[in-house]
Design a protein around this motif. Sequence first.
Motif, PDB file in Angstrom:
ATOM      1  N   MET A  40       1.111  -1.104   0.065  1.00  0.00           N
ATOM      2  CA  MET A  40       0.803  -0.249   0.253  1.00  0.00           C
ATOM      3  C   MET A  40       1.273   0.944   0.173  1.00  0.00           C
ATOM      4  O   MET A  40       1.465   1.366   0.854  1.00  0.00           O
ATOM      5  CB  MET A  40      -1.063  -0.134   1.591  1.00  0.00           C
ATOM      6  N   SER A  41       0.779   1.639  -1.258  1.00  0.00           N
ATOM      7  CA  SER A  41       2.028   3.078  -1.233  1.00  0.00           C
ATOM      8  C   SER A  41       1.680   4.371  -0.228  1.00  0.00           C
ATOM      9  O   SER A  41       1.641   4.754   0.138  1.00  0.00           O
ATOM     10  CB  SER A  41       2.661   3.183  -2.770  1.00  0.00           C
ATOM     11  N   ALA A  42      -0.093   4.767  -0.794  1.00  0.00           N
ATOM     12  CA  ALA A  42       0.270   5.955  -0.652  1.00  0.00           C
ATOM     13  C   ALA A  42      -1.093   6.560  -1.005  1.00  0.00           C
ATOM     14  O   ALA A  42      -1.888   6.026  -1.459  1.00  0.00           O
ATOM     15  CB  ALA A  42       1.009   7.229  -1.281  1.00  0.00           C
ATOM     16  N   GLU A  43      -2.804   7.632   0.317  1.00  0.00           N
ATOM     17  CA  GLU A  43      -2.685   8.165  -0.118  1.00  0.00           C
ATOM     18  C   GLU A  43      -3.371   9.109  -1.543  1.00  0.00           C
ATOM     19  O   GLU A  43      -2.292  10.401  -1.625  1.00  0.00           O
ATOM     20  CB  GLU A  43      -4.023   8.383   0.814  1.00  0.00           C
ATOM     21  N   VAL A  44      -3.864   9.230  -2.480  1.00  0.00           N
ATOM     22  CA  VAL A  44      -4.219  10.541  -3.858  1.00  0.00           C
ATOM     23  C   VAL A  44      -5.339  10.764  -3.706  1.00  0.00           C
ATOM     24  O   VAL A  44      -6.304   9.880  -3.853  1.00  0.00           O
ATOM     25  CB  VAL A  44      -3.844   9.212  -5.173  1.00  0.00           C
ATOM     26  N   GLU A  45      -5.749  11.409  -5.040  1.00  0.00           N
ATOM     27  CA  GLU A  45      -6.728  11.980  -5.405  1.00  0.00           C
ATOM     28  C   GLU A  45      -7.800  10.389  -5.789  1.00  0.00           C
ATOM     29  O   GLU A  45      -9.277  10.961  -4.927  1.00  0.00           O
ATOM     30  CB  GLU A  45      -7.424  12.853  -6.229  1.00  0.00           C
ATOM     31  N   ASP A  46      -7.739   9.926  -6.182  1.00  0.00           N
ATOM     32  CA  ASP A  46      -8.789   9.117  -7.209  1.00  0.00           C
ATOM     33  C   ASP A  46      -8.760   7.571  -6.003  1.00  0.00           C
ATOM     34  O   ASP A  46      -9.584   6.931  -6.835  1.00  0.00           O
ATOM     35  CB  ASP A  46      -8.181   8.422  -8.240  1.00  0.00           C
ATOM     36  N   GLY A  47      -8.099   7.964  -4.865  1.00  0.00           N
ATOM     37  CA  GLY A  47      -7.851   6.438  -3.707  1.00  0.00           C
ATOM     38  C   GLY A  47      -7.013   6.070  -3.420  1.00  0.00           C
ATOM     39  O   GLY A  47      -5.698   6.804  -3.040  1.00  0.00           O
ATOM     40  N   TRP A  48      -6.381   5.078  -3.199  1.00  0.00           N
ATOM     41  CA  TRP A  48      -5.140   4.029  -2.293  1.00  0.00           C
ATOM     42  C   TRP A  48      -4.338   3.860  -4.146  1.00  0.00           C
ATOM     43  O   TRP A  48      -4.855   2.859  -4.648  1.00  0.00           O
ATOM     44  CB  TRP A  48      -5.692   2.952  -1.776  1.00  0.00           C
ATOM     45  N   SER A  49      -2.855   3.931  -4.094  1.00  0.00           N
ATOM     46  CA  SER A  49      -1.957   3.802  -4.735  1.00  0.00           C
ATOM     47  C   SER A  49      -1.601   1.869  -4.038  1.00  0.00           C
ATOM     48  O   SER A  49      -0.976   2.372  -2.748  1.00  0.00           O
ATOM     49  CB  SER A  49      -1.016   4.529  -4.708  1.00  0.00           C
ATOM     50  N   MET A  50      -1.323   0.966  -5.106  1.00  0.00           N
ATOM     51  CA  MET A  50      -0.689  -0.126  -4.865  1.00  0.00           C
ATOM     52  C   MET A  50      -0.046  -0.920  -5.363  1.00  0.00           C
ATOM     53  O   MET A  50      -0.868  -0.770  -6.658  1.00  0.00           O
ATOM     54  CB  MET A  50      -2.544  -0.997  -4.221  1.00  0.00           C
ATOM     55  N   ARG A  51       0.745  -1.328  -5.268  1.00  0.00           N
ATOM     56  CA  ARG A  51       1.165  -2.133  -5.727  1.00  0.00           C
ATOM     57  C   ARG A  51       1.287  -4.027  -6.265  1.00  0.00           C
ATOM     58  O   ARG A  51       1.570  -4.512  -4.717  1.00  0.00           O
ATOM     59  CB  ARG A  51       3.102  -2.204  -6.655  1.00  0.00           C
ATOM     60  N   ILE A  52       1.000  -4.834  -6.856  1.00  0.00           N
ATOM     61  CA  ILE A  52       0.865  -5.847  -6.259  1.00  0.00           C
ATOM     62  C   ILE A  52       1.934  -7.341  -7.105  1.00  0.00           C
ATOM     63  O   ILE A  52       1.591  -6.868  -8.296  1.00  0.00           O
ATOM     64  CB  ILE A  52      -0.362  -6.610  -7.207  1.00  0.00           C
ATOM     65  N   TYR A  53       2.928  -7.600  -6.315  1.00  0.00           N
ATOM     66  CA  TYR A  53       3.594  -8.141  -6.885  1.00  0.00           C
ATOM     67  C   TYR A  53       3.747  -9.780  -7.390  1.00  0.00           C
ATOM     68  O   TYR A  53       2.599 -10.058  -6.317  1.00  0.00           O
ATOM     69  CB  TYR A  53       5.116  -7.678  -6.413  1.00  0.00           C
ATOM     70  N   HIS A  54       3.786 -10.229  -7.968  1.00  0.00           N
ATOM     71  CA  HIS A  54       3.543 -12.032  -7.836  1.00  0.00           C
ATOM     72  C   HIS A  54       5.335 -12.159  -7.958  1.00  0.00           C
ATOM     73  O   HIS A  54       6.090 -12.216  -8.503  1.00  0.00           O
ATOM     74  CB  HIS A  54       3.127 -12.624  -9.323  1.00  0.00           C
ATOM     75  N   GLN A  55       5.791 -12.649  -7.211  1.00  0.00           N
ATOM     76  CA  GLN A  55       6.927 -13.791  -6.986  1.00  0.00           C
ATOM     77  C   GLN A  55       7.154 -14.781  -6.711  1.00  0.00           C
ATOM     78  O   GLN A  55       5.833 -15.465  -6.718  1.00  0.00           O
ATOM     79  CB  GLN A  55       7.334 -13.320  -5.472  1.00  0.00           C
ATOM     80  N   TYR A  56       7.939 -15.665  -7.109  1.00  0.00           N
ATOM     81  CA  TYR A  56       7.828 -17.653  -7.279  1.00  0.00           C
ATOM     82  C   TYR A  56       8.924 -17.623  -6.321  1.00  0.00           C
ATOM     83  O   TYR A  56      10.431 -16.881  -6.948  1.00  0.00           O
ATOM     84  CB  TYR A  56       7.444 -17.148  -8.849  1.00  0.00           C
ATOM     85  N   GLY A  57       8.940 -18.620  -5.697  1.00  0.00           N
ATOM     86  CA  GLY A  57      10.569 -19.178  -5.213  1.00  0.00           C
ATOM     87  C   GLY A  57      10.737 -19.250  -3.903  1.00  0.00           C
ATOM     88  O   GLY A  57      12.112 -18.765  -3.392  1.00  0.00           O
TER      89      GLY A  57
END
Length: 568
Positions: free
Chosen positions: A530-547
């Motif tokens: 969960m990165s930060a609150e912005v005007e349009d909502g909440w900025s998020m990044r979803i990673y897909h890691q393996y192993g």
Amino acid sequence: MMNITVQKERMVLSEIGQIILVLSYVLMVPIFSTNEQVKYRAFYAHWATLILSLSILVLAFVIQDLSIDYVVQHSHGQLPFYYRVAAVYAGHSGSLLLFMAAMSTWVFYAVICHRSLIDLKRYAFVIGGLLTVLLLSSNPFTHSTTVMPSQGLNPLLQDIGMMIHPPMLYLGYVASIVPFLYVLSCDKSIDNEALLKRILSASLVILTMAIVLGSWWAYRILGWGGYWGWDPVENASLLPWIMQLGLYHAVIAKQKRWIYILSLMGFMATIFSTMMVRGGMLASVHSFAESPPVFYGLGAYWLLIMGMVLYHMYRHIPLRSQEAFAIRLNCLLAVGITLFLSATLLLPWMLSLFNLPPLVLSEVFFTKVMLPMVFVVFYGLVSYLSVSRTAMGLGVVLMLVAYMLSDHLLLAIAIGAGALVLYTYYRSKHWNLSHMAFVLMVLLMLINGHLTSYEDIVIKMGDSLTLMGDTVVMESVESTKSPTYLEKKATLNIAGTYYYPAIRYFPLNDMAIAISDTRISWFKESYVVMSAEVEDGWSMRIYHQYGVRWIWGCAMLMALGFIKRRKV
């Protein structure tokens, strides 16, 4: 009046610490005595005073002694007890004192095991230089001019990792002083490899596990979405590990020339890493604050050590002897990789001195340089073994299959070569846990680097998005308060699985950090930041890691392999 009385009583602790630290310096003088009994008693007393001074500093943090400037700078009454203890090595002074106490403890152990192994006069010279830097540039017991505590421990450091990772790293680092002093003391007559092997085995176990714990810590807290970011401080931690690993193989193979070279260069690499990290010259999210006096003091000390190393390598280096190609290759790689990583640490700093454009060394750059070295390592491992036609065929088949699935030539070659090494080890009599775990770890790293991906989203409470075929719903954002921070935690529903990423704001430090949330399957991990609150909502990044867990597991197996190793 009561507060003034308490403060005066606490100032006694500062005075005691100062006296004991100076006493440890004075006790090095009798070490130069020709009387053996006096010399060793002085060394034991010197070791005890270093341990005692570190204990007094820990006590000062525990009782929050604000008469000591170092406590004021790095601690705060709101910190829990265990974080106050960890704050001891959060700055230059405490970390250098811990560094020297650990260094002296390794030498103490070596002297107890074999009294004539090390010339204590050389030890006094080496440790005396560090004590001089500590007392002149970063004395941990300097009196404070204020009783107002500072911001305390950095929020990024308020984690269980801070309790374990740095002390283990220091303890593993400074073991390099024993082989360094050993080769200086015995010159060309290197004939006591058994103790060296025991010390190197212990230090490699400690240092490998410390690096893995640091990787786990950064993975959870920094929000990088990965287990290794080629951060300068991360790279600095590799230098002593690589040199000790090369030296360990040289000791096993009884290659006296390489034992001499790697012992000298290994300690030089340790001091170099310490200078760059503890001086705060590296641009890193978990680097120390910049301190020119500490940096220049350690820099002068490092130049002194380098001069000593060059002199002894010129005058006393053993003659070249018969050595296995794989051992020579291993030692050359250790030196080459260390020099390369050292250059990547020095160049950005040197460019900044002349106000030149900063040099950005990306993960892609390090991967391109280090990947060919992986093939060289695999080749060196195979050269130990008798490779059968079956193993060669299996390697080629897996290489072709990997290329068809990934369309990535280097990854396919690495998988084929790694499978060849693993199969050959499995079928041969030279079964080696550390080697097999290392090969498997490298393969998993390459696969992870090829498969890892991420997506950035901005989402409001109650919104629903479709991402990579999965429905993402932001169900709520809850605010909570603790004694040290304010937290906003989101509830994110991704394809029926709930994630709870959060942002914590620390008013005392005026700093916010992201707390990621991870869901693990047998091989894949979904990692939400969960990165930060912005005007349009909440900025998020979803990673897909393996192993990632498998990579850490292989590293732990590799460390355990150093404990009991069969002869190759």
